[in-house]
Design a protein around this motif. Structure first.
Motif, PDB file in Angstrom:
ATOM      1  N   GLU A 233       0.791  -1.225   0.000  1.00 18.94           N
ATOM      2  CA  GLU A 233       0.000   0.000   0.000  1.00 18.94           C
ATOM      3  C   GLU A 233       0.828   1.282   0.000  1.00 18.94           C
ATOM      4  O   GLU A 233       0.518   2.221  -0.734  1.00 18.94           O
ATOM      5  N   LEU A 234       1.862   1.310   0.828  1.00 19.58           N
ATOM      6  CA  LEU A 234       2.582   2.567   1.027  1.00 19.58           C
ATOM      7  C   LEU A 234       3.767   2.737   0.087  1.00 19.58           C
ATOM      8  O   LEU A 234       4.126   3.875  -0.251  1.00 19.58           O
TER       9      LEU A 234
ATOM     10  N   ALA B 207       1.460   7.877  -3.604  1.00 18.42           N
ATOM     11  CA  ALA B 207       1.399   9.336  -3.526  1.00 18.42           C
ATOM     12  C   ALA B 207       0.775   9.730  -2.189  1.00 18.42           C
ATOM     13  O   ALA B 207      -0.166   9.079  -1.718  1.00 18.42           O
ATOM     14  N   PHE B 208       1.304  10.789  -1.584  1.00 18.78           N
ATOM     15  CA  PHE B 208       0.786  11.272  -0.312  1.00 18.78           C
ATOM     16  C   PHE B 208       0.396  12.741  -0.435  1.00 18.78           C
ATOM     17  O   PHE B 208       1.043  13.517  -1.145  1.00 18.78           O
ATOM     18  N   GLU B 209      -0.670  13.115   0.247  1.00 17.37           N
ATOM     19  CA  GLU B 209      -1.112  14.503   0.268  1.00 17.37           C
ATOM     20  C   GLU B 209      -1.337  14.944   1.710  1.00 17.37           C
ATOM     21  O   GLU B 209      -1.650  14.128   2.584  1.00 17.37           O
ATOM     22  N   ILE B 210      -1.168  16.220   1.952  1.00 20.76           N
ATOM     23  CA  ILE B 210      -1.360  16.771   3.286  1.00 20.76           C
ATOM     24  C   ILE B 210      -2.844  17.037   3.508  1.00 20.76           C
ATOM     25  O   ILE B 210      -3.512  17.665   2.684  1.00 20.76           O
TER      26      ILE B 210
ATOM     27  N   ASP C 287     -10.847   5.561   1.924  1.00 22.86           N
ATOM     28  CA  ASP C 287     -12.080   5.153   2.609  1.00 22.86           C
ATOM     29  C   ASP C 287     -12.104   5.572   4.081  1.00 22.86           C
ATOM     30  O   ASP C 287     -12.984   5.153   4.835  1.00 22.86           O
ATOM     31  N   LYS C 288     -11.111   6.396   4.482  1.00 22.40           N
ATOM     32  CA  LYS C 288     -11.021   7.000   5.815  1.00 22.40           C
ATOM     33  C   LYS C 288     -10.481   6.062   6.885  1.00 22.40           C
ATOM     34  O   LYS C 288     -10.411   6.446   8.062  1.00 22.40           O
ATOM     35  N   THR C 289     -10.096   4.847   6.536  1.00 23.41           N
ATOM     36  CA  THR C 289      -9.483   3.977   7.532  1.00 23.41           C
ATOM     37  C   THR C 289      -8.018   4.378   7.729  1.00 23.41           C
ATOM     38  O   THR C 289      -7.336   4.811   6.799  1.00 23.41           O
ATOM     39  N   VAL C 290      -7.544   4.235   8.953  1.00 22.76           N
ATOM     40  CA  VAL C 290      -6.191   4.655   9.313  1.00 22.76           C
ATOM     41  C   VAL C 290      -5.217   3.503   9.090  1.00 22.76           C
ATOM     42  O   VAL C 290      -5.406   2.404   9.614  1.00 22.76           O
ATOM     43  N   VAL C 291      -4.189   3.764   8.300  1.00 19.36           N
ATOM     44  CA  VAL C 291      -3.162   2.765   8.025  1.00 19.36           C
ATOM     45  C   VAL C 291      -2.049   2.839   9.068  1.00 19.36           C
ATOM     46  O   VAL C 291      -1.471   1.833   9.456  1.00 19.36           O
ATOM     47  N   MET C 292      -1.752   4.058   9.505  1.00 20.11           N
ATOM     48  CA  MET C 292      -0.684   4.262  10.480  1.00 20.11           C
ATOM     49  C   MET C 292      -1.031   5.441  11.363  1.00 20.11           C
ATOM     50  O   MET C 292      -1.607   6.434  10.918  1.00 20.11           O
TER      51      MET C 292
ATOM     52  N   GLN D  78       7.491   5.451   1.475  1.00 25.96           N
ATOM     53  CA  GLN D  78       7.294   5.471   0.032  1.00 25.96           C
ATOM     54  C   GLN D  78       8.348   4.617  -0.686  1.00 25.96           C
ATOM     55  O   GLN D  78       8.101   4.056  -1.752  1.00 25.96           O
ATOM     56  N   GLU D  79       9.521   4.496  -0.063  1.00 23.11           N
ATOM     57  CA  GLU D  79      10.584   3.653  -0.616  1.00 23.11           C
ATOM     58  C   GLU D  79      10.414   2.177  -0.233  1.00 23.11           C
ATOM     59  O   GLU D  79      11.202   1.333  -0.651  1.00 23.11           O
ATOM     60  N   GLY D  80       9.401   1.878   0.578  1.00 20.69           N
ATOM     61  CA  GLY D  80       9.137   0.505   0.975  1.00 20.69           C
ATOM     62  C   GLY D  80       9.906   0.048   2.194  1.00 20.69           C
ATOM     63  O   GLY D  80       9.963  -1.151   2.486  1.00 20.69           O
TER      64      GLY D  80
END
Length: 231
Positions: free
Chosen positions: A32-33, A37-40, A122-127, A180-182
């Motif tokens: 997943e990570l 792409a990540f956004e603030i 979907d608004k679930t928290v991954v971390m 992002q680099e795994g």
């Protein structure tokens, strides 16, 4: 051995600062990570340890604006907005802030702690986990024939945030770059030396993101305040 023996890792910082961390395992990171792409998203106050207003003299909204500006600048430099879609959102809650001028002889470090959450569409928290940085300027002098640490206060508490807020932006960005680099959190190196609350000046040193201490003029421009009103 150097990485695990003496380095400050993302996992080390999060576990030292968090009460209720939710850490992604290698499967989530890889599936997943990695290359995501990540956004603030939201940046807001959720104070868990309060201090007198004299320890953060500017309006609360000013510190939120400063943090958003610096995180945005660091994310852009790291190109975290680029990657697999849909982008995951990073929400940031300020949990603790003490931006103090300090006192001679009495250690009173400035402290900045935030909680980050990585959220799926979907608004679930991954971390979820907190990050904490501290700053106490010291020197050593001979007192009574003994070499003694001496705290050096800032010239004013108005600018005691100058290192801590940019340093937090770098700290958050380094964690996100590693994901992002795994990389797993215990292999994302923040500093080569071991600090549970990494010092702001060490985080900023050679950070490769173009992030530097905030100046008086930058603080006024970003916040829209006239700092002389708070002196």
């Amino acid at each position: 051995m150097a990485l695990y023996g003496c380095a400050t890792t993302a996992e080390r910082v999060i576990k030292a600062a968090s009460d209720d961390a939710l850490l992604p395992d290698a499967y989530v990171i890889n599936n997943e990570l990695k290359e995501r792409a990540f956004e603030i998203g939201k940046i807001y106050l959720d104070i868990r340890k309060d201090y007198p207003k004299s320890d953060h003299v500017l309006p609360d909204e000013a510190y939120i604006k400063l943090l958003r500006h610096q995180v945005g600048k660091a994310f852009s430099a790291a190109q975290l907005y680029k990657g697999n879609q849909p982008a995951y959102t990073i929400n940031i809650a300020i949990e603790e802030m003490r931006f103090t001028a300090g006192w001679f002889l009495i250690p009173k470090p400035s402290i900045f702690r935030v909680r980050i959450e990585i959220v799926r569409p979907d608004k679930t928290v991954v971390m979820r986990g907190s990050l904490r940085s501290a700053e106490m300027r010291t020197t050593t002098v001979f007192m009574g024939g003994i070499l003694t640490p001496l705290a050096i206060p800032h010239s004013t508490s108005i600018m005691a945030h100058a290192n801590l807020i940019p340093a937090m932006a770098v700290l958050i960005t380094k964690v996100m770059m590693g994901l992002q680099e795994g990389k797993t959190l215990n292999t994302i190196e923040i500093l080569s030396d071991d600090y549970p609350s990494p010092p702001a000046d060490k985080i900023l040193y050679n950070n490769n993101l173009g992030i530097a201490p905030l100046t008086y003029q930058e603080t006024e421009a970003i916040t829209g305040l006239r700092l002389s009103d708070y002196e």
